[in-house]
Enzyme design. Structure first.
Site, PDB file in Angstrom:
ATOM      1  N   ARG A 255       0.850  -1.199   0.000  1.00 38.01           N
ATOM      2  CA  ARG A 255       0.000   0.000   0.000  1.00 38.01           C
ATOM      3  C   ARG A 255       0.882   1.245   0.000  1.00 38.01           C
ATOM      4  NH1 ARG A 255      -4.870  -1.737   4.235  1.00 38.01           N
ATOM      5  NH2 ARG A 255      -5.444  -3.633   3.102  1.00 38.01           N
ATOM      6  N   ARG A 270       1.947   1.865   9.980  1.00 36.16           N
ATOM      7  CA  ARG A 270       1.573   2.209   8.599  1.00 36.16           C
ATOM      8  C   ARG A 270       2.802   2.019   7.717  1.00 36.16           C
ATOM      9  NH1 ARG A 270      -3.165   5.262   7.661  1.00 36.16           N
ATOM     10  NH2 ARG A 270      -4.185   6.026   9.547  1.00 36.16           N
ATOM     11  N   GLU A 342      -6.993  -0.329  15.031  1.00 34.53           N
ATOM     12  CA  GLU A 342      -7.546  -1.380  14.174  1.00 34.53           C
ATOM     13  C   GLU A 342      -6.511  -2.457  13.848  1.00 34.53           C
ATOM     14  OE1 GLU A 342      -8.390  -2.028   9.511  1.00 34.53           O
ATOM     15  OE2 GLU A 342      -8.787  -0.018  10.265  1.00 34.53           O
ATOM     16  N   SER A 345     -10.481  -6.154   9.939  1.00 33.62           N
ATOM     17  CA  SER A 345     -11.736  -5.671   9.367  1.00 33.62           C
ATOM     18  C   SER A 345     -12.410  -6.836   8.680  1.00 33.62           C
ATOM     19  CB  SER A 345     -11.493  -4.559   8.334  1.00 33.62           C
ATOM     20  OG  SER A 345     -11.116  -3.356   8.956  1.00 33.62           O
ATOM     21  N   ARG A 382       0.684  -6.065  11.425  1.00 38.90           N
ATOM     22  CA  ARG A 382       0.350  -5.054  12.432  1.00 38.90           C
ATOM     23  C   ARG A 382       0.075  -5.660  13.804  1.00 38.90           C
ATOM     24  NH1 ARG A 382      -4.088  -0.270  11.451  1.00 38.90           N
ATOM     25  NH2 ARG A 382      -2.534   0.361   9.921  1.00 38.90           N
TER      26      ARG A 382
END
Length: 418
Positions: A255, A270, A342, A345, A382
């Protein structure tokens, strides 16, 4: 993409969904117009084409002045058919553009934006840690995370996982695959480069396009989740869905993190590259809501295994991706930040992706119907953040959750390097 029959029957439902998302209702009106214009253009083409075929048969039977008149009309119709076909093609392309611009129809998500989520439950006790260290400080002491050399080799937001850091990630992902297999998921190691139609089919070339890496010379995209490859796995197929078909995909993910400049730059929260095990389900639309809860339960089972406190939130409509009608996130407690972040998801995308990718099943009458698709994170890089931080000890060591100990040679504690 949404069902055009639903649009025609109840356009106000689609407008209401757009308002919940905080997006323009004009997109709905544009799609309605494009749909009407496409149908009119197609009908015009079919009418003149039918006349052309009919006159072609009459010419063979006619003679004299009648034949001459028919031949003249044939020439006129040839031009009309060509123009009508071009207009129908243009209208079809305009409809596709308008169709792709309208996100899925929200179902059950709370109203509002990013901060308007609803906490469904909080699980686990927050550890009492005096002056908690963050994951990077802990990881560097364990010689598990090396962001300095990651930046030297590849640039900012890259890192090395070394020693126990590499073993922790591999163990966590293997644990996720083991759990998935126990629950009937098919394990899969997926391609990380996909064609544009696969990326577009899952909805990642819309609002998320700026986050995607593209290899321009090859016209291929690096995936940000194995959801993309798994969704496209059955594209243009009619599959058996007597029971839901479930996959667990292991892949590296990429990403660009566009728009996050200056946010969470420390450590591995990130980053541009990470590994993940992603769950993906194909099922009948009426099974989708139950399947969504099933994926969420899988995520919570994994979080319990790594022994970290977390909460489950119902994401607000304005914070949903374009494909999702509803999304649940699990957020793990991060002691150094004093808040939840988070880590998973799971989204119900109903028939939105499968309609784009032409994935169908046969109903009880043997008629092809559009399948539903769902996705959910089962473990990712993460997770190392809350694992290291929640299990840190006053002496700088880190306790290893029992479920991960077999993957670290049986060690129950990781000691700082001397």
């Amino acid at each position: 993409m949404i069902d055009l029959r639903l649009l025609r029957d109840d356009p106000e439902l689609i407008r209401a969904s757009q308002r919940l998302r905080g997006e323009s209702t004009e997109l709905v009106d544009e799609l309605l117009r494009a749909d009407e214009e496409r149908r009119a253009a197609t009908q015009r083409f079919e009418t003149v084409r039918a006349e052309q075929k009919s006159i072609g048969k009459d010419v063979a039977k006619a003679s004299g002045d009648e034949r001459a008149a028919l031949l003249a009309r044939t020439k006129e119709l040839a031009a009309e058919v060509k123009a009508a076909e071009a207009a129908a093609t243009e209208a079809e392309q305009a409809l596709k553009r308008a169709h792709l611009a309208v996100p899925n129809v929200v179902e059950g998500a709370p109203p509002g934006g990013e901060d308007d989520f609803v906490v469904l439950r909080t699980v686990g006790d927050i550890p009492d840690i005096t002056a908690p260290k963050d994951h990077l400080e802990i990881g560097e002491a364990l010689r598990a995370i090396d962001t300095e050399r990651g930046a030297k080799v590849s640039g900012s937001r890259f890192y090395f996982l070394t020693g126990v850091g590499a073993l922790l990630q591999l163990g966590m992902l293997q644990l996720a695959i083991q759990q998935a297999v126990e629950h009937g998921f098919i394990p899969s190691i997926t391609p990380t480069l996909v064609r544009p139609e696969s990326m577009e089919g899952t909805g990642y070339l819309g609002a998320h396009a700026s986050e995607v890496y593209r290899l321009e010379a090859d016209d291929l995209y690096l995936v940000g989740t194995s959801e993309v490859a798994l969704a496209a796995y059955h594209s243009n197929e009619i599959i058996d869905l007597d029971e839901p078909r479930r996959y667990a995909g292991w892949s590296s993910c990429y990403r660009r993190e566009a728009g996050s400049h200056g946010k969470d730059v420390r450590g591995i929260l990130r980053v541009h590259q990470f590994d993940k095990v992603e769950m993906f389900s194909f099922c009948r639309p009426e099974q989708a809501a139950d399947e969504h809860r099933r994926l969420l339960a899988m995520e919570e089972e994994m979080l319990a295994k790594v022994e970290i406190p977390y909460r489950v939130i119902d994401v607000a409509a304005g914070d949903l991706g374009s494909s999702a009608v509803r999304k649940f996130d699990c957020e793990a407690w991060v002691p150094s930040q004093g808040r939840y972040r988070e880590v998973t998801s799971t989204s119900n995308t109903t028939t939105f992706q499968a309609r784009r990718l032409n994935i169908r099943y046969r109903d009880e009458n043997g008629k092809p119907q559009i399948a539903a698709t769902l996705n959910g994170t089962l473990a990712t890089t993460r997770w190392l953040i809350p694992i290291l931080e929640n299990h840190q000890q006053p002496d700088g060591s880190v306790r290893v959750p029992k479920a991960l100990q077999p993957f670290l040679g049986g060690r129950d504690v990781l000691e700082p390097a001397r």
